[in-house]
Design a protein around this motif. Structure first.
Motif, short mmCIF file in Angstrom:
data_model
loop_
_atom_site.label_atom_id
_atom_site.label_comp_id
_atom_site.label_asym_id
_atom_site.label_seq_id
_atom_site.Cartn_x
_atom_site.Cartn_y
_atom_site.Cartn_z
N GLY A 9 87.91 51.02 31.89
CA GLY A 9 86.51 51.44 31.90
C GLY A 9 86.21 52.12 33.21
N LEU A 10 85.64 53.30 33.15
CA LEU A 10 85.30 54.06 34.36
C LEU A 10 83.82 53.86 34.67
CD1 LEU A 10 87.18 57.36 33.47
CD2 LEU A 10 87.97 55.53 34.99
N TYR A 11 83.55 53.31 35.82
CA TYR A 11 82.19 53.02 36.26
C TYR A 11 81.89 54.02 37.38
CZ TYR A 11 78.34 49.76 37.49
OH TYR A 11 77.12 49.16 37.74
N HIS A 31 76.49 45.73 40.91
CA HIS A 31 77.62 46.53 40.44
C HIS A 31 78.81 45.63 40.08
CE1 HIS A 31 75.86 49.86 43.17
NE2 HIS A 31 75.64 50.23 41.92
N LEU A 32 79.09 44.67 40.97
CA LEU A 32 80.24 43.78 40.75
C LEU A 32 80.04 42.88 39.54
CD1 LEU A 32 81.21 42.65 44.35
CD2 LEU A 32 82.42 44.24 42.87
N VAL A 33 78.84 42.35 39.37
CA VAL A 33 78.57 41.48 38.22
C VAL A 33 78.78 42.24 36.91
CG1 VAL A 33 76.72 40.25 36.99
CG2 VAL A 33 77.05 39.88 39.44
N ILE A 34 78.24 43.45 36.84
CA ILE A 34 78.38 44.26 35.62
C ILE A 34 79.84 44.63 35.36
CG2 ILE A 34 77.86 46.54 34.63
CD1 ILE A 34 75.03 46.18 36.02
N ALA A 35 80.53 45.10 36.38
CA ALA A 35 81.94 45.50 36.21
C ALA A 35 82.80 44.31 35.82
CB ALA A 35 82.46 46.13 37.50
N ASN A 36 82.60 43.17 36.47
CA ASN A 36 83.38 41.99 36.15
C ASN A 36 83.09 41.52 34.73
OD1 ASN A 36 85.20 39.80 37.21
ND2 ASN A 36 83.46 38.59 36.50
N MET A 53 82.20 43.40 32.22
CA MET A 53 82.90 44.34 31.32
C MET A 53 84.40 44.02 31.26
SD MET A 53 80.80 46.52 29.99
CE MET A 53 79.16 47.18 30.21
N ALA A 54 84.99 43.69 32.40
CA ALA A 54 86.42 43.38 32.43
C ALA A 54 86.75 42.07 31.72
CB ALA A 54 86.91 43.34 33.88
N GLU A 55 85.84 41.12 31.78
CA GLU A 55 86.10 39.79 31.21
C GLU A 55 85.63 39.63 29.77
OE1 GLU A 55 87.94 37.49 32.58
OE2 GLU A 55 88.16 38.50 34.51
N TYR A 56 84.58 40.35 29.37
CA TYR A 56 83.97 40.11 28.05
C TYR A 56 84.02 41.30 27.11
CZ TYR A 56 82.27 35.78 30.04
OH TYR A 56 82.20 34.53 30.63
N SER A 57 84.86 42.27 27.39
CA SER A 57 85.08 43.37 26.44
C SER A 57 86.59 43.51 26.32
CB SER A 57 84.44 44.67 26.95
OG SER A 57 85.18 45.18 28.04
N HIS A 58 87.06 44.47 25.57
CA HIS A 58 88.52 44.62 25.46
C HIS A 58 89.09 45.58 26.51
CE1 HIS A 58 86.79 47.66 22.76
NE2 HIS A 58 87.87 48.39 23.04
#
Length: 194
Positions: A5-7, A18-23, A25-30
Motif C-alpha cells: 500500500g502506497l501512502y 499517520h502511523l496509526v492509519i498505516a499500521n 492498513m498493514a495489520e487489518y487488510s491484505h
C-alpha cells in the motif's frame, strides 16, 4: 509477490495519526507492507512551509524504523516535478514488476477530489484504493461509491494534521504526544517549525 500500500504525503511532519492509519492498513487488510511515499511537492499544496525533502524523509525513517511492515520511500525525489501519482505508479511498476504489486491508501477526503487527479481513470482501472474514514463534509463522487476497486477500511479516525502540529509548535504548545519520540527529537534538535 508482496502487496504494498502506497501512502503518499508531504509528511511535514509525520505524526502518530499517520502511523496509526498505516499500521492499521498493514495489520487489518491484505497488504503485506505500507510504504510512506514522501512527496517533494504536491500539485495541490504550496511549498512555503515545506521542509527540505531529506529532513522529511529522515523523520519518516525515524518514525517507521521499528515497524517491519512500514517503510519510508523517497522514490518521487528523482522523478519530474510536480509529481503525479499516475506517473509514480508507472515508475514503480516498471522498477519492481517481479517483486511487488501496488495499491493506494488515501483518506475519504482525497477520494472526494479523486476525479480531479491526473489520469484518475487509469489509476482506478489498474490499482485498488484503500480508503480510510475522515470526519469531513461533502459527498463522495457517485462513481467511486460502490466501485469494485475502492475498498473502505474501518480504520480509526485520526483528526490530527501536520498543519495543526506546525502551528501549535510555533505557538510554543506541547505537541510531543502527537509525534513519535524520534521525530520529536529530530524536529527539536533541528529547530523546525518555530
Amino acid at each position: 509477490m508482496k502487496k504494498v500500500g502506497l501512502y503518499f504525503g508531504t509528511f511535514n511532519p509525520i505524526h502518530i495519526g499517520h502511523l496509526v492509519i498505516a499500521n492499521h492498513m498493514a495489520e487489518y487488510s491484505h497488504l503485506d507492507e505500507v510504504w510512506f511515499v514522501v512527496t517533494p511537492l504536491s500539485p495541490f499544496k504550496k511549498k512555503k512551509s515545506l521542509l527540505a525533502n531529506n529532513h522529511r524523509y529522515e523523520m519518516v525513517y525515524q518514525a517507521t524504523k521499528d515497524y517491519p511492515k512500514l517503510k519510508p520511500s523517497k522514490i518521487e525525489f528523482g522523478l519530474p516535478q510536480p509529481n503525479y501519482t499516475v506517473n509514480t505508479l508507472a515508475h514503480l511498476d516498471e522498477k519492481y514488476a517481479d517483486q511487488y504489486s501496488f495499491c493506494l491508501i488515501m483518506g475519504e477526503d482525497n477520494l472526494k477530489g479523486f476525479h480531479k487527479w491526473k489520469n484518475y481513470e487509469v489509476i482506478l482501472e489498474n490499482y485498488d484504493l484503500f480508503v480510510y474514514p475522515r470526519i469531513s463534509e461533502g459527498k463522495v463522487e457517485h462513481q467511486f461509491k460502490d466501485h469494485p476497486k475502492v475498498h473502505r477500511v474501518n480504520a480509526p479516525i485520526m483528526e490530527i494534521s501536520s498543519t495543526f502540529i506546525r502551528n501549535a509548535h510555533k505557538e510554543g504548545k506541547n505537541i510531543r504526544p502527537l509525534l513519535p519520540q524520534e521525530v520529536w527529537s529530530y524536529m527539536d534538535e533541528m529547530n523546525f517549525y518555530r
